[in-house]
Design an enzyme around this catalytic site. Structure first.
Site, short mmCIF file in Angstrom:
data_model
loop_
_atom_site.label_atom_id
_atom_site.label_comp_id
_atom_site.label_asym_id
_atom_site.label_seq_id
_atom_site.Cartn_x
_atom_site.Cartn_y
_atom_site.Cartn_z
N LYS A 45 0.80 -1.23 0.00
CA LYS A 45 0.00 0.00 0.00
C LYS A 45 0.83 1.28 0.00
O LYS A 45 0.30 2.36 -0.18
CB LYS A 45 -0.98 0.02 1.19
CG LYS A 45 -1.90 -1.16 1.28
CD LYS A 45 -2.68 -1.47 0.03
CE LYS A 45 -3.65 -0.42 -0.37
NZ LYS A 45 -4.67 -0.95 -1.32
N SER A 262 -2.91 -12.72 3.10
CA SER A 262 -3.30 -12.45 1.71
C SER A 262 -2.17 -12.89 0.78
O SER A 262 -2.42 -13.38 -0.33
CB SER A 262 -3.63 -10.97 1.50
OG SER A 262 -2.49 -10.16 1.66
C1 LIG Z 1 -2.74 -7.32 3.44
C2 LIG Z 1 -3.33 -6.88 2.14
N1 LIG Z 1 -3.28 -7.73 1.10
C3 LIG Z 1 -3.82 -7.40 -0.09
C4 LIG Z 1 -4.44 -6.20 -0.29
C5 LIG Z 1 -5.06 -5.93 -1.62
O1 LIG Z 1 -4.50 -4.90 -2.34
P1 LIG Z 1 -5.40 -3.98 -3.26
O2 LIG Z 1 -6.11 -3.01 -2.36
O3 LIG Z 1 -4.45 -3.32 -4.16
O4 LIG Z 1 -6.39 -4.84 -3.97
C6 LIG Z 1 -4.51 -5.30 0.76
C7 LIG Z 1 -5.20 -4.03 0.58
O5 LIG Z 1 -5.51 -3.28 1.44
C8 LIG Z 1 -3.93 -5.63 2.00
O6 LIG Z 1 -3.96 -4.80 3.06
#
Ligand SMILES: Cc1ncc(COP(=O)(O)O)c(C=O)c1O
Length: 309
Positions: A45, A262
């Site tokens: 981010k 994630s």
């Molecule tokens: C830990 C984590 N993984 C994945 C994502 C996904 O990214 P994006 O917002 O670009 O889809 C986020 C987004 O906030 C996140 O905090």
């Protein structure tokens, strides 16, 4: 000057691609993780936070004395806090009162001010409260709203996507990443789809509405982000919470990469693609995103036990 950065913000982007060597399927296809957890704020981010602020400064939406305000207790909040501190802007974050102490501490350490919303109303309550605060005093605030801000995917179009292509060129065959705001998927995929050789781009999303993959959205049961275009991914792959959690443990223990859940989901999806390529007796190069580090998810009790006692 050689070896000296003008600001910590110069360290956002330019993250390494690391080959995962012990994952199933990695014999047939290369499985590579773009290590976004190595950004200074510790997550993927940092890129959108920086770009949303830079673009707003450039076109006058963010001027000196304005306060950046948004509703987030996650990685974006840390990224706003870091970029805000480095650029000299006040940052206020609205979050439900019951988020963990660690989440409050990490953003406050940058000088960020916290405003608490009703814990019974969850993250939607925080969104409603930030909108109300901005509506009452629109000139006082810059409200980036990452879910509808085109600078979010643009940071990946001009950054993540370009970096992947300049490292791999025609070697990359597949890209997979999961959906939160969808900024990473949208921006990177747009850039990869422009490449002269086809790159097959897969969006991974939680299989169920109620899931434990923090940061990710199950689109069918969520408020769909304005920046999300469901037509863009070549495929959407559902991922179970357990598979994401197990894979994040596994890549820490077997690859030396401590990553959040994630990222576990992303690597699970990348490995699945590599295994399919193996079955079809083809090779390939599958790239995915390491979004953040596992220490973001240590419970405060575990942390205190290990480091204070
Ligand atoms: C830990 C984590 N993984 C994945 C994502 C996904 O990214 P994006 O917002 O670009 O889809 C986020 C987004 O906030 C996140 O905090």
């Amino acid at each position: 000057m050689n070896g000296i950065e003008t600001s910590i913000l110069d360290r956002i982007g330019g993250t390494p691609l690391v080959r995962l060597r012990r994952m199933p399927g990695s014999g047939a296809a290369d499985v590579l993780a773009k290590c976004e957890q190595m950004n200074p704020g510790g997550s993927v981010k940092d890129r959108p936070a920086l770009r949303m602020m830079q673009d707003a400064i450039a076109d006058g939406r963010l001027t000196e004395g304005k306060i950046l305000i948004d509703s987030t207790s996650g990685n974006t909040g840390v990224a706003y806090s870091l970029v805000g501190a480095a650029l000299g802007y006040r940052v206020q974050l609205v979050m439900p009162k019951n988020v963990t102490k660690a989440r409050k501490d990490i953003t406050q350490a940058f000088g960020t001010e916290l405003i608490f919303s009703d814990p019974m109303e969850g993250s939607d309550g925080a969104i409603r409260l930030v909108r109300q605060i901005v509506a009452e005093n629109p000139d006082k605030y810059f409200y980036p709203d990452q879910y509808s801000n085109p600078s979010n995917p643009l940071s990946h179009y001009h950054g993540t996507g370009v970096e992947i292509l300049s490292a791999l060129g025609d070697r990359i065959t597949h890209f997979v990443t999961s959906l939160g705001t969808s900024g990473t998927m949208m921006g990177t995929t747009r850039r990869l789809h422009e490449h002269s050789r086809r790159v097959y781009c897969v969006a991974a999303e939680p299989a169920e509405a109620l899931h434990g993959l923090e940061g990710l959205k199950h689109m069918a049961s969520s408020i769909v982000p304005q920046i999300y275009d469901p037509e863009l991914p070549d495929e959407i792959m559902p991922i179970n919470t357990e598979d994401g959690w197990d894979m994040s443990d596994r890549v820490a223990a077997e690859e030396g990469l401590p990553v959040g859940h994630s990222t576990g989901a992303n690597i699970f999806a990348a490995v699945k693609i590599a295994e399919q390529l193996h079955k079809q007796q083809g090779g390939g190069c599958v790239v995915t995103i390491a979004c953040d580090r596992s220490d973001r998810y240590f419970s405060p009790i575990k942390w205190e036990k290990r480091y204070i006692w």
